[in-house]
Design a protein around this motif. Sequence first.
Motif, PDB file in Angstrom:
ATOM      1  N   PHE A 186      39.549  34.522  32.836  1.00 22.55           N
ATOM      2  CA  PHE A 186      40.781  35.301  32.829  1.00 22.55           C
ATOM      3  C   PHE A 186      41.741  34.835  33.916  1.00 22.55           C
ATOM      4  N   GLY A 187      41.216  34.321  35.029  1.00 19.99           N
ATOM      5  CA  GLY A 187      42.091  33.802  36.072  1.00 19.99           C
ATOM      6  C   GLY A 187      42.913  32.629  35.593  1.00 19.99           C
ATOM      7  N   ALA A 188      42.297  31.751  34.801  1.00 18.91           N
ATOM      8  CA  ALA A 188      43.033  30.600  34.256  1.00 18.91           C
ATOM      9  C   ALA A 188      44.111  31.061  33.279  1.00 18.91           C
ATOM     10  N   LEU A 189      43.801  32.059  32.463  1.00 24.94           N
ATOM     11  CA  LEU A 189      44.801  32.579  31.522  1.00 24.94           C
ATOM     12  C   LEU A 189      45.980  33.189  32.267  1.00 24.94           C
ATOM     13  N   LEU A 190      45.687  33.966  33.316  1.00 24.17           N
ATOM     14  CA  LEU A 190      46.757  34.586  34.086  1.00 24.17           C
ATOM     15  C   LEU A 190      47.597  33.533  34.792  1.00 24.17           C
ATOM     16  N   ALA A 191      46.944  32.540  35.402  1.00 24.51           N
ATOM     17  CA  ALA A 191      47.678  31.477  36.087  1.00 24.51           C
ATOM     18  C   ALA A 191      48.551  30.697  35.113  1.00 24.51           C
ATOM     19  N   SER A 206      44.959  28.804  43.310  1.00 25.48           N
ATOM     20  CA  SER A 206      43.971  29.853  43.554  1.00 25.48           C
ATOM     21  C   SER A 206      44.734  31.172  43.485  1.00 25.48           C
ATOM     22  N   LEU A 207      44.020  32.257  43.362  1.00 21.64           N
ATOM     23  CA  LEU A 207      44.653  33.571  43.267  1.00 21.64           C
ATOM     24  C   LEU A 207      44.195  34.432  44.433  1.00 21.64           C
ATOM     25  N   ASN A 208      45.156  35.038  45.110  1.00 24.63           N
ATOM     26  CA  ASN A 208      44.853  35.906  46.239  1.00 24.63           C
ATOM     27  C   ASN A 208      45.371  37.306  45.924  1.00 24.63           C
ATOM     28  N   VAL A 209      44.579  38.327  46.284  1.00 24.20           N
ATOM     29  CA  VAL A 209      44.936  39.717  46.014  1.00 24.20           C
ATOM     30  C   VAL A 209      45.208  40.437  47.322  1.00 24.20           C
ATOM     31  N   ALA A 220      41.532  30.460  39.649  1.00 22.04           N
ATOM     32  CA  ALA A 220      42.585  30.256  38.652  1.00 22.04           C
ATOM     33  C   ALA A 220      42.234  29.101  37.731  1.00 22.04           C
ATOM     34  N   GLY A 221      40.978  28.647  37.807  1.00 23.51           N
ATOM     35  CA  GLY A 221      40.592  27.483  37.021  1.00 23.51           C
ATOM     36  C   GLY A 221      39.733  27.789  35.826  1.00 23.51           C
ATOM     37  N   GLU A 222      39.340  29.050  35.654  1.00 23.39           N
ATOM     38  CA  GLU A 222      38.485  29.377  34.525  1.00 23.39           C
ATOM     39  C   GLU A 222      38.653  30.836  34.146  1.00 23.39           C
TER      40      GLU A 222
END
Length: 325
Positions: free
Chosen positions: A161-166, A106-109, A157-159
């Motif tokens: 732009f988040g998936a691309l970044l991850a 997952s992504l946290n900011v 982070a699974g789909e």
Amino acid sequence: MLVESVYRSEDVPLADRFDCWRTLVGRTHAPVELVSDYREDFRVFQRTLSLGAVSVWPSSFQPVLFRRTPRLIRESDPEGLHLTLPLKGTLYVSTGRDDASHGPYSLNVLDTSHPFEVRSVGGSDGLHTGVGLEVPAALLPVPGRQRDRLAGLRLSAGEGFGALLAQLLTQLANGTHAYQPADGPRLGSVVVDLLSALFAHALDANTLLPPETHRQALVLRIRSFIQRHLHDPQLTPPVIAAAHHISLSYLHRLFQHEEETVAAWIRRQRLDRARRDLADPAQRTTPIHAVGARWGFPRAADFTRAFRTAYGMPPSDYRSTLQSE
């Protein structure tokens, strides 16, 4: 290989390990208070990768509490945004407005201008492992009032732009031998474009994106889609355009700014994957036509012709040359 520095706790005297890492985190991210039950014999491994103005830091460490206080913010604020991608373990994040837990992928900011507490919990080996990302807020097209909404935001982070970044962060965490030092700023630009698109999507504010950033982010999505479907012989520009809800002419205009046309890039990616398989000793008994079919060349003659054009010899000779060395 990218420019990077490495910190290993075992390289530092036992009594200094925790304080040395706290100083390093202060330089890499922002000054923070650190609290840990393991500080007397603290274990940590951190790499810091320089991508121009952007930095990425894969790390593994024992459970710790990070605390960014109003006093520390008044004393020093780099005015940056921090993203964390946990790979093993869990982060418990409190921003004063929201409390949330973040598990693997997952992504946290976090915003260095806002107070927060982050408590890390280790995985099965007792270590928390993840990738941190630091980006100056000034590089992102997010106004102050919108930026306030990002603090503590949970991003997928699974789909998208988040998936691309991850995917990119995970690749960098696994090693940077495929890159040259000069690639650092270029990768930093890619990160900023992906992050800008991710934030614009999360805030439902796509008008924040400058046209060039929007174009680059769309090209990155298209390239990722192509790489996932290289095996499909029906992967053609019309299919790609339809999958991304754009016209075929717009797809070709997007790639006018790139080094190759979209069809040429697909062909090069397929041939490169096939070349790697032919060079793999573990696949030396795989028929050449099967290697070609695996990467989108269902007709052996087409594969042989394209391979010879790209590498100056047919695939059979390429494999024989490597096996005789």
